[in-house]
Scaffold this motif. Sequence first.
Motif, PDB file in Angstrom:
ATOM      1  N   ARG A 146       0.577  -1.223   0.528  1.00  0.00           N
ATOM      2  CA  ARG A 146      -0.127  -0.133   0.589  1.00  0.00           C
ATOM      3  C   ARG A 146       1.039   1.272   0.497  1.00  0.00           C
ATOM      4  O   ARG A 146       2.324   1.562   0.593  1.00  0.00           O
ATOM      5  N   GLU A 147       0.359   2.322  -0.419  1.00  0.00           N
ATOM      6  CA  GLU A 147       1.113   3.633  -0.062  1.00  0.00           C
ATOM      7  C   GLU A 147       1.539   3.929   1.024  1.00  0.00           C
ATOM      8  O   GLU A 147       2.167   5.099   0.957  1.00  0.00           O
ATOM      9  N   ASP A 148       1.040   3.399   2.400  1.00  0.00           N
ATOM     10  CA  ASP A 148       1.393   3.888   3.827  1.00  0.00           C
ATOM     11  C   ASP A 148       2.793   3.436   3.770  1.00  0.00           C
ATOM     12  O   ASP A 148       3.256   4.033   4.903  1.00  0.00           O
ATOM     13  N   LEU A 149       3.289   2.669   3.243  1.00  0.00           N
ATOM     14  CA  LEU A 149       4.776   2.081   3.290  1.00  0.00           C
ATOM     15  C   LEU A 149       4.877   2.691   2.363  1.00  0.00           C
ATOM     16  O   LEU A 149       5.506   3.052   0.867  1.00  0.00           O
ATOM     17  N   SER A 150       6.590   2.725   2.921  1.00  0.00           N
ATOM     18  CA  SER A 150       8.027   3.930   2.022  1.00  0.00           C
ATOM     19  C   SER A 150       8.978   3.317   2.281  1.00  0.00           C
ATOM     20  O   SER A 150       9.237   3.155   3.370  1.00  0.00           O
ATOM     21  N   LEU A 151       9.961   3.412   1.280  1.00  0.00           N
ATOM     22  CA  LEU A 151      11.266   3.233   1.751  1.00  0.00           C
ATOM     23  C   LEU A 151      12.392   4.434   1.168  1.00  0.00           C
ATOM     24  O   LEU A 151      11.946   4.074   0.154  1.00  0.00           O
ATOM     25  N   GLN A 152      12.954   4.572   1.843  1.00  0.00           N
ATOM     26  CA  GLN A 152      13.291   6.152   0.940  1.00  0.00           C
ATOM     27  C   GLN A 152      14.901   6.295   1.850  1.00  0.00           C
ATOM     28  O   GLN A 152      15.735   5.464   3.287  1.00  0.00           O
ATOM     29  N   PRO A 153      15.933   6.233   1.426  1.00  0.00           N
ATOM     30  CA  PRO A 153      17.357   6.993   1.613  1.00  0.00           C
ATOM     31  C   PRO A 153      17.756   7.951   2.085  1.00  0.00           C
ATOM     32  O   PRO A 153      16.585   9.203   2.003  1.00  0.00           O
ATOM     33  N   ASN A 154      18.390   7.563   3.155  1.00  0.00           N
ATOM     34  CA  ASN A 154      18.809   8.693   4.546  1.00  0.00           C
ATOM     35  C   ASN A 154      20.405   8.387   3.876  1.00  0.00           C
ATOM     36  O   ASN A 154      21.508   7.756   4.119  1.00  0.00           O
ATOM     37  N   LEU A 155      20.301  10.009   4.130  1.00  0.00           N
ATOM     38  CA  LEU A 155      22.167  10.507   4.012  1.00  0.00           C
ATOM     39  C   LEU A 155      22.023  12.124   5.203  1.00  0.00           C
ATOM     40  O   LEU A 155      21.269  12.534   5.497  1.00  0.00           O
ATOM     41  N   GLU A 156      23.009  10.906   6.735  1.00  0.00           N
ATOM     42  CA  GLU A 156      23.284  12.147   7.340  1.00  0.00           C
ATOM     43  C   GLU A 156      24.970  12.501   7.290  1.00  0.00           C
ATOM     44  O   GLU A 156      25.655  11.262   6.604  1.00  0.00           O
ATOM     45  N   VAL A 157      25.247  13.212   7.740  1.00  0.00           N
ATOM     46  CA  VAL A 157      26.562  13.524   8.113  1.00  0.00           C
ATOM     47  C   VAL A 157      27.120  13.885   9.727  1.00  0.00           C
ATOM     48  O   VAL A 157      26.240  14.057  10.110  1.00  0.00           O
ATOM     49  N   ASN A 158      27.622  13.260   9.541  1.00  0.00           N
ATOM     50  CA  ASN A 158      28.548  12.953  11.845  1.00  0.00           C
ATOM     51  C   ASN A 158      29.195  13.713  11.819  1.00  0.00           C
ATOM     52  O   ASN A 158      30.070  14.523  11.377  1.00  0.00           O
ATOM     53  N   PRO A 159      28.732  14.450  12.846  1.00  0.00           N
ATOM     54  CA  PRO A 159      29.037  15.558  13.320  1.00  0.00           C
ATOM     55  C   PRO A 159      30.314  15.125  13.888  1.00  0.00           C
ATOM     56  O   PRO A 159      31.620  16.554  14.131  1.00  0.00           O
ATOM     57  N   PHE A 160      31.360  14.272  14.586  1.00  0.00           N
ATOM     58  CA  PHE A 160      32.147  14.490  14.746  1.00  0.00           C
ATOM     59  C   PHE A 160      33.813  14.334  14.179  1.00  0.00           C
ATOM     60  O   PHE A 160      34.698  14.779  14.001  1.00  0.00           O
ATOM     61  N   ASN A 161      33.078  13.592  13.240  1.00  0.00           N
ATOM     62  CA  ASN A 161      34.049  12.897  11.555  1.00  0.00           C
ATOM     63  C   ASN A 161      33.958  13.670  10.585  1.00  0.00           C
ATOM     64  O   ASN A 161      34.807  13.812   9.624  1.00  0.00           O
ATOM     65  N   SER A 162      32.308  14.479  10.330  1.00  0.00           N
ATOM     66  CA  SER A 162      32.557  15.224   8.326  1.00  0.00           C
ATOM     67  C   SER A 162      31.923  13.886   8.185  1.00  0.00           C
ATOM     68  O   SER A 162      32.608  14.179   7.200  1.00  0.00           O
ATOM     69  N   GLN A 163      32.143  13.133   7.885  1.00  0.00           N
ATOM     70  CA  GLN A 163      31.665  11.975   6.876  1.00  0.00           C
ATOM     71  C   GLN A 163      30.314  11.964   7.131  1.00  0.00           C
ATOM     72  O   GLN A 163      29.447  11.715   7.850  1.00  0.00           O
ATOM     73  N   ALA A 164      29.950  11.134   5.917  1.00  0.00           N
ATOM     74  CA  ALA A 164      28.763  11.129   5.472  1.00  0.00           C
ATOM     75  C   ALA A 164      28.539   9.499   5.755  1.00  0.00           C
ATOM     76  O   ALA A 164      29.062   8.661   5.434  1.00  0.00           O
ATOM     77  N   GLN A 165      27.454   9.347   5.843  1.00  0.00           N
ATOM     78  CA  GLN A 165      26.905   8.300   6.154  1.00  0.00           C
ATOM     79  C   GLN A 165      25.521   7.414   6.148  1.00  0.00           C
ATOM     80  O   GLN A 165      24.621   9.060   5.859  1.00  0.00           O
ATOM     81  N   TYR A 166      25.657   6.600   5.177  1.00  0.00           N
ATOM     82  CA  TYR A 166      23.957   6.460   4.451  1.00  0.00           C
ATOM     83  C   TYR A 166      23.072   5.133   5.293  1.00  0.00           C
ATOM     84  O   TYR A 166      23.632   4.361   5.355  1.00  0.00           O
ATOM     85  N   GLY A 167      22.170   5.441   4.573  1.00  0.00           N
ATOM     86  CA  GLY A 167      21.297   4.399   5.124  1.00  0.00           C
ATOM     87  C   GLY A 167      20.076   4.225   4.499  1.00  0.00           C
ATOM     88  O   GLY A 167      20.024   5.299   4.020  1.00  0.00           O
ATOM     89  N   MET A 168      19.024   3.642   4.665  1.00  0.00           N
ATOM     90  CA  MET A 168      17.678   3.210   4.448  1.00  0.00           C
ATOM     91  C   MET A 168      17.023   3.858   5.762  1.00  0.00           C
ATOM     92  O   MET A 168      16.787   3.231   6.837  1.00  0.00           O
ATOM     93  N   SER A 169      15.238   4.699   5.050  1.00  0.00           N
ATOM     94  CA  SER A 169      14.990   4.101   6.587  1.00  0.00           C
ATOM     95  C   SER A 169      13.646   3.629   6.087  1.00  0.00           C
ATOM     96  O   SER A 169      13.126   4.336   4.526  1.00  0.00           O
ATOM     97  N   LEU A 170      12.496   2.952   6.329  1.00  0.00           N
ATOM     98  CA  LEU A 170      11.670   2.336   6.326  1.00  0.00           C
ATOM     99  C   LEU A 170      10.746   2.892   6.846  1.00  0.00           C
ATOM    100  O   LEU A 170      10.651   2.986   8.358  1.00  0.00           O
ATOM    101  N   THR A 171       9.355   3.403   6.369  1.00  0.00           N
ATOM    102  CA  THR A 171       8.388   4.529   7.139  1.00  0.00           C
ATOM    103  C   THR A 171       6.676   4.304   6.772  1.00  0.00           C
ATOM    104  O   THR A 171       6.797   3.249   6.145  1.00  0.00           O
ATOM    105  N   TYR A 172       6.040   3.685   7.871  1.00  0.00           N
ATOM    106  CA  TYR A 172       5.019   2.907   7.861  1.00  0.00           C
ATOM    107  C   TYR A 172       4.240   4.121   8.465  1.00  0.00           C
ATOM    108  O   TYR A 172       4.050   4.705  10.146  1.00  0.00           O
ATOM    109  N   ARG A 173       2.356   5.051   7.366  1.00  0.00           N
ATOM    110  CA  ARG A 173       1.504   5.946   7.974  1.00  0.00           C
ATOM    111  C   ARG A 173       0.642   5.250   8.660  1.00  0.00           C
ATOM    112  O   ARG A 173       0.219   4.424   7.763  1.00  0.00           O
ATOM    113  N   PHE A 174       0.190   5.410   9.597  1.00  0.00           N
ATOM    114  CA  PHE A 174      -0.926   4.863   9.876  1.00  0.00           C
ATOM    115  C   PHE A 174      -2.346   5.686   9.539  1.00  0.00           C
ATOM    116  O   PHE A 174      -1.700   6.947   9.569  1.00  0.00           O
ATOM    117  N   LYS A 175      -3.107   5.093   9.750  1.00  0.00           N
ATOM    118  CA  LYS A 175      -4.450   5.933   9.214  1.00  0.00           C
ATOM    119  C   LYS A 175      -5.438   6.741  10.461  1.00  0.00           C
ATOM    120  O   LYS A 175      -4.395   5.768  11.213  1.00  0.00           O
TER     121      LYS A 175
END
Length: 175
Positions: A146-175
């Motif tokens: 269903r449309e209430d389930l989504s998979l999105q790429p995630n990019l964050e920068v680590n504040p301690f060493n300023s390196q990029a961290q990659y990940g995926m986030s799985l989101t489920y929206r309740f109605k």
Amino acid sequence: MAQVSDTLKVKEERAIVMNDSIFNDVEYEPLAPARAAFYSAVLPGLGQAYNKKYWKIPIIYAGMATGVYFYKKQNDDYHRFRDAYKRRLAGYTDDEFQGISNDRLINAQKSAQKNKSVSIIVTLAFYLLNVIDANVDAHLRQYEVREDLSLQPNLEVNPFNSQAQYGMSLTYRFK
């Protein structure tokens, strides 16, 4: 004499009814993937028709026909090279490959033989992919997405060493 009174008591209950999104509206059929794979094994493309993925059928037949076409072409070339080489060994010099040496004719025969084998492998690969696709598609058809389930790429920068961290986030929206 005792008096009996008939009283009816009504108890009111309230409940919240929710649609269960875990289960499909379509009944689960455990043999559907095996049936689709069997159909595709018997007649390529029939499993895709069973899964109602008609657009895949021309791709399957085009891939298999390409393999068969190149097999036939390489087989004809192999026989042309072989016949010319045999005629040269018999002493004739009137073949169609007059400017080519005997060693080149032998190499051309080997190359055509190898290409024939590759064509067979390509044809068999399309046939096997046809069976595997029908099976996997029948498995996936039984899952509800269903449309209430989504998979999105995630990019964050680590504040301690300023390196990029990659990940995926799985989101489920309740109605």
